[in-house]
Scaffold this motif. Sequence first.
Motif, PDB file in Angstrom:
ATOM      1  N   ILE A 147       3.241  46.945  -3.678  1.00 52.01           N
ATOM      2  CA  ILE A 147       3.996  46.110  -2.732  1.00 52.01           C
ATOM      3  C   ILE A 147       3.312  46.067  -1.358  1.00 52.01           C
ATOM      4  CG2 ILE A 147       6.206  45.861  -1.521  1.00 52.01           C
ATOM      5  CD1 ILE A 147       7.528  46.931  -4.129  1.00 52.01           C
ATOM      6  N   PRO A 148       2.934  47.230  -0.759  1.00 54.39           N
ATOM      7  CA  PRO A 148       2.222  47.145   0.522  1.00 54.39           C
ATOM      8  C   PRO A 148       0.882  46.412   0.414  1.00 54.39           C
ATOM      9  CG  PRO A 148       2.985  49.381   0.152  1.00 54.39           C
ATOM     10  CD  PRO A 148       3.234  48.619  -1.105  1.00 54.39           C
ATOM     11  N   SER A 149       0.204  46.541  -0.733  1.00 58.12           N
ATOM     12  CA  SER A 149      -1.068  45.826  -0.908  1.00 58.12           C
ATOM     13  C   SER A 149      -0.857  44.318  -0.875  1.00 58.12           C
ATOM     14  CB  SER A 149      -1.722  46.226  -2.227  1.00 58.12           C
ATOM     15  OG  SER A 149      -2.167  47.553  -2.170  1.00 58.12           O
ATOM     16  N   PHE A 150       0.226  43.851  -1.483  1.00 57.46           N
ATOM     17  CA  PHE A 150       0.515  42.420  -1.454  1.00 57.46           C
ATOM     18  C   PHE A 150       0.783  41.941  -0.028  1.00 57.46           C
ATOM     19  CE2 PHE A 150       1.990  43.101  -5.996  1.00 57.46           C
ATOM     20  CZ  PHE A 150       0.815  42.611  -6.529  1.00 57.46           C
ATOM     21  N   PHE A 151       1.481  42.755   0.761  1.00 61.72           N
ATOM     22  CA  PHE A 151       1.720  42.397   2.159  1.00 61.72           C
ATOM     23  C   PHE A 151       0.406  42.353   2.937  1.00 61.72           C
ATOM     24  CE2 PHE A 151       6.195  43.871   1.465  1.00 61.72           C
ATOM     25  CZ  PHE A 151       6.785  42.646   1.719  1.00 61.72           C
ATOM     26  N   ILE A 152      -0.487  43.305   2.662  1.00 58.76           N
ATOM     27  CA  ILE A 152      -1.796  43.307   3.327  1.00 58.76           C
ATOM     28  C   ILE A 152      -2.588  42.062   2.952  1.00 58.76           C
ATOM     29  CG2 ILE A 152      -4.035  44.489   3.403  1.00 58.76           C
ATOM     30  CD1 ILE A 152      -2.456  47.137   3.179  1.00 58.76           C
ATOM     31  N   TYR A 205      -0.981  39.063   4.739  1.00 59.26           N
ATOM     32  CA  TYR A 205      -1.291  39.160   6.163  1.00 59.26           C
ATOM     33  C   TYR A 205      -2.759  38.841   6.430  1.00 59.26           C
ATOM     34  CZ  TYR A 205      -1.703  41.171  10.831  1.00 59.26           C
ATOM     35  OH  TYR A 205      -1.947  41.361  12.163  1.00 59.26           O
ATOM     36  N   SER A 206      -3.641  39.294   5.534  1.00 51.80           N
ATOM     37  CA  SER A 206      -5.073  39.031   5.703  1.00 51.80           C
ATOM     38  C   SER A 206      -5.389  37.549   5.576  1.00 51.80           C
ATOM     39  CB  SER A 206      -5.877  39.830   4.680  1.00 51.80           C
ATOM     40  OG  SER A 206      -5.701  41.212   4.892  1.00 51.80           O
ATOM     41  N   PHE A 207      -4.726  36.869   4.638  1.00 55.24           N
ATOM     42  CA  PHE A 207      -4.933  35.422   4.524  1.00 55.24           C
ATOM     43  C   PHE A 207      -4.472  34.708   5.791  1.00 55.24           C
ATOM     44  CE2 PHE A 207      -5.171  35.808  -0.215  1.00 55.24           C
ATOM     45  CZ  PHE A 207      -6.428  35.238  -0.340  1.00 55.24           C
ATOM     46  N   ILE A 208      -3.354  35.141   6.350  1.00 48.63           N
ATOM     47  CA  ILE A 208      -2.855  34.535   7.591  1.00 48.63           C
ATOM     48  C   ILE A 208      -3.848  34.791   8.730  1.00 48.63           C
ATOM     49  CG2 ILE A 208      -1.033  34.640   9.342  1.00 48.63           C
ATOM     50  CD1 ILE A 208       0.912  35.278   6.996  1.00 48.63           C
ATOM     51  N   GLN A 209      -4.319  36.035   8.843  1.00 44.01           N
ATOM     52  CA  GLN A 209      -5.263  36.355   9.909  1.00 44.01           C
ATOM     53  C   GLN A 209      -6.596  35.634   9.712  1.00 44.01           C
ATOM     54  OE1 GLN A 209      -3.081  37.378  12.022  1.00 44.01           O
ATOM     55  NE2 GLN A 209      -4.360  39.043  12.785  1.00 44.01           N
ATOM     56  N   ARG A 210      -7.015  35.465   8.464  1.00 42.08           N
ATOM     57  CA  ARG A 210      -8.270  34.755   8.182  1.00 42.08           C
ATOM     58  C   ARG A 210      -8.171  33.291   8.599  1.00 42.08           C
ATOM     59  NH1 ARG A 210     -12.898  35.736   5.088  1.00 42.08           N
ATOM     60  NH2 ARG A 210     -13.793  33.856   4.195  1.00 42.08           N
ATOM     61  N   MET A 244     -11.204  44.942  11.065  1.00 40.76           N
ATOM     62  CA  MET A 244     -12.191  44.567  10.039  1.00 40.76           C
ATOM     63  C   MET A 244     -11.986  43.119   9.636  1.00 40.76           C
ATOM     64  SD  MET A 244     -10.773  46.357   6.534  1.00 40.76           S
ATOM     65  CE  MET A 244     -10.057  47.839   7.185  1.00 40.76           C
ATOM     66  N   ASP A 245     -12.971  42.606   8.938  1.00 41.72           N
ATOM     67  CA  ASP A 245     -12.907  41.242   8.443  1.00 41.72           C
ATOM     68  C   ASP A 245     -11.740  41.118   7.453  1.00 41.72           C
ATOM     69  OD1 ASP A 245     -13.779  38.585   7.947  1.00 41.72           O
ATOM     70  OD2 ASP A 245     -14.767  39.272   6.109  1.00 41.72           O
ATOM     71  N   PRO A 246     -10.924  40.074   7.532  1.00 41.04           N
ATOM     72  CA  PRO A 246      -9.800  39.922   6.607  1.00 41.04           C
ATOM     73  C   PRO A 246     -10.215  39.908   5.140  1.00 41.04           C
ATOM     74  CG  PRO A 246      -9.584  38.374   8.408  1.00 41.04           C
ATOM     75  CD  PRO A 246     -10.925  39.026   8.545  1.00 41.04           C
ATOM     76  N   PHE A 247     -11.403  39.369   4.849  1.00 38.81           N
ATOM     77  CA  PHE A 247     -11.866  39.348   3.466  1.00 38.81           C
ATOM     78  C   PHE A 247     -12.079  40.767   2.935  1.00 38.81           C
ATOM     79  CE2 PHE A 247     -15.167  38.752   0.168  1.00 38.81           C
ATOM     80  CZ  PHE A 247     -14.426  37.951  -0.685  1.00 38.81           C
ATOM     81  N   LEU A 248     -12.599  41.662   3.774  1.00 35.93           N
ATOM     82  CA  LEU A 248     -12.775  43.062   3.398  1.00 35.93           C
ATOM     83  C   LEU A 248     -11.426  43.737   3.168  1.00 35.93           C
ATOM     84  CD1 LEU A 248     -14.659  45.457   2.915  1.00 35.93           C
ATOM     85  CD2 LEU A 248     -14.570  45.900   5.374  1.00 35.93           C
ATOM     86  N   ALA A 249     -10.448  43.425   4.003  1.00 37.51           N
ATOM     87  CA  ALA A 249      -9.102  43.987   3.825  1.00 37.51           C
ATOM     88  C   ALA A 249      -8.500  43.523   2.500  1.00 37.51           C
ATOM     89  CB  ALA A 249      -8.207  43.580   4.995  1.00 37.51           C
TER      90      ALA A 249
END
Length: 118
Positions: free
Chosen positions: A61-66, A69-74, A83-88
Amino acid sequence: MLKGALTSVILMFVFIPIPVVHFFAVPLSPFIGGFIGGSIAKAEKEKIILFSFITTGITAIPSFFIIIYSFIQRSNNLEVAGMDPFLAIILAVILIPYTWFGNTIGALISYTARGKSN
């Protein structure tokens, strides 16, 4: 003043092992969690995979939120935790099977140890 400085130094030396233990324990945490959780749940041979899927589902569940969130930040050209959102996203995706594998092995060894003790 000297008493305070000595107390500070003593506390620093007392707390040095905590990061060292975490450095070695964190990679093993899915295994340790599967071992202890499997023994508490008394997961039998047929239920070990199900137990690990449930545990991994909860921890995913936390991984899905990350990932979200990473797609939004990207899309906003921003970083995620420095770090780069793609790496996250890659780290979050790798974390899911890593957790499942370690948890399954821990629960399996727990089952084996319980079987030998009976």
